[in-house]
Design an enzyme around this catalytic site. Sequence first.
Site, PDB file in Angstrom:
ATOM      1  N   ARG A   1       0.824  -1.215   0.000  1.00 36.78           N
ATOM      2  CA  ARG A   1       0.000   0.000   0.000  1.00 36.78           C
ATOM      3  C   ARG A   1       0.858   1.265   0.000  1.00 36.78           C
ATOM      4  NH1 ARG A   1      -2.527   1.502   4.476  1.00 36.78           N
ATOM      5  NH2 ARG A   1      -2.701  -0.608   5.323  1.00 36.78           N
TER       6      ARG A   1
ATOM      7  N   LYS B   1     -11.110   5.331 -19.208  1.00 33.89           N
ATOM      8  CA  LYS B   1     -11.680   5.804 -20.474  1.00 33.89           C
ATOM      9  C   LYS B   1     -10.563   5.974 -21.511  1.00 33.89           C
ATOM     10  CE  LYS B   1     -15.250   5.777 -17.762  1.00 33.89           C
ATOM     11  NZ  LYS B   1     -15.798   6.964 -17.128  1.00 33.89           N
TER      12      LYS B   1
HETATM   13  C1  LIG Z   1     -16.224   7.264 -15.878  1.00 35.27           C
HETATM   14  C2  LIG Z   1     -16.079   8.630 -15.376  1.00 35.27           C
HETATM   15  C3  LIG Z   1     -15.750   8.869 -14.029  1.00 35.27           C
HETATM   16  C4  LIG Z   1     -15.569   7.745 -13.026  1.00 35.27           C
HETATM   17  O1  LIG Z   1     -14.481   6.919 -13.342  1.00 35.27           O
HETATM   18  P1  LIG Z   1     -14.387   5.349 -12.950  1.00 35.27           P
HETATM   19  O2  LIG Z   1     -13.069   4.953 -13.458  1.00 35.27           O
HETATM   20  O3  LIG Z   1     -15.548   4.673 -13.616  1.00 35.27           O
HETATM   21  O4  LIG Z   1     -14.522   5.258 -11.470  1.00 35.27           O
HETATM   22  C5  LIG Z   1     -15.602  10.192 -13.622  1.00 35.27           C
HETATM   23  N1  LIG Z   1     -15.785  11.213 -14.481  1.00 35.27           N
HETATM   24  C6  LIG Z   1     -16.114  11.021 -15.779  1.00 35.27           C
HETATM   25  C7  LIG Z   1     -16.291  12.201 -16.674  1.00 35.27           C
HETATM   26  C8  LIG Z   1     -16.270   9.725 -16.268  1.00 35.27           C
HETATM   27  O5  LIG Z   1     -16.606   9.536 -17.543  1.00 35.27           O
END
Ligand SMILES: *Cc1c(COP(=O)(O)O)cnc(C)c1O
Length: 385
Positions: A53, A200
């Site tokens: 951690r 993403k």
């Molecule tokens: C998907 C997303 C998040 C959250 O991210 P995770 O990796 O799913 O926890 C936050 N902000 C935006 C704009 C997103 O598209």
Amino acid sequence: MTFPDPHTPELSLRPDTVTVQAGRPARTPGAPVNTPITLSAKYIHDSDRPYGRDGNEGWDALETALGALEGGHAISFASGMAAIAAVADLVPVGGVVVLPPTAYHGVSHWFGRLAERGLLSVRTADPSDTAAVLAAADGADLVWLESIANPTMEVADIPAIAAGAREKGALIAVDATFATPLRQRPLELGADLVVHSATKFLGGHSDLLLGVVIAASEEHARSIAGYRHDAGSIPGGIEPFLALRGLRTLAVRLDRAEANALELARRLSQHPSVAAVHYPGLPGDSEQERAARVLPGGCGAMVSFETLGTAEQTERVLAGLRLFAHATSLGDVESSIERRARWAGDAASGVPATLCRMSVGIENVEDLWTDLDEGLRGLSGAPGA
Ligand SMILES: *Cc1c(COP(=O)(O)O)cnc(C)c1O
């Protein structure tokens, strides 16, 4: 040969070179060119990292690259939401947070949960209305922006909001997941903190969850890293490797996906079943001038549009598409689409019932168009439907 450190300012490497070169091991004879995956929960005493951690070489590699790209100190997390929770931890008890009315629903939920417990209070202001955000920033501790915004695709005037909010003593955090560091670097525009869901575009292949905060100041970076250690919201051993591998091809993926997105946005704006298209780069749109100023490189690969059908008809069309995956999430090589108001949080925040949010991938644009066009022609409002 020794390789120049991408952090060295005098080299001033361009961002698309940094995505490829930063975060690699030193070039010594026999060294690997990628930082190996280290799967170990414990380490031999005595080091400053006795336990899993406390740190991991794989996190370091990814954080070096993302820190160099954004111009700050990067701290990686288990997911985008874990990164967002870490930023929320900077708000003092009783503090005030300004959020966009249609923020990513996880963001609204998380700050809403803290507000329900009486830990802070939330105000909302439309980030495309700089005066409204600055009015709401009076006495606020944190101004949260999304730019490019989900799912309206609006672009905030970060320099103006950051300058105004700083005068009022509020921190500015920007969720720049949709823009990526290749289209917008909020720290350079005056923000204090940037957040990405690396799940993403940075990862880009639908195979990992990971988040990152990049802080302009060392003080915030230390506080956020301390939170990660204590909360245990650390990334796994494998995900940072995958995220860094994804980052290597971000520039070419994004160029292609963005060209596809612009073309689809143009064609959708002429489609008989489409009522409105939301994309900052559409010509003839005054929003585009602002977008061009804030996002000089391009307007991203996310497009939203509203149909002329009902919510139910629209849902059926999306479920019947052959190429677009009927799925949430975004920023991947394969295209996906969803009706955003299917999520209760988005419906409650006023996202139109037929708004479809499209994440455009890198397929051939003609195949994507055929899929969309044929599907949408089945809607009422379309000729022959
Ligand atoms: C998907 C997303 C998040 C959250 O991210 P995770 O990796 O799913 O926890 C936050 N902000 C935006 C704009 C997103 O598209």
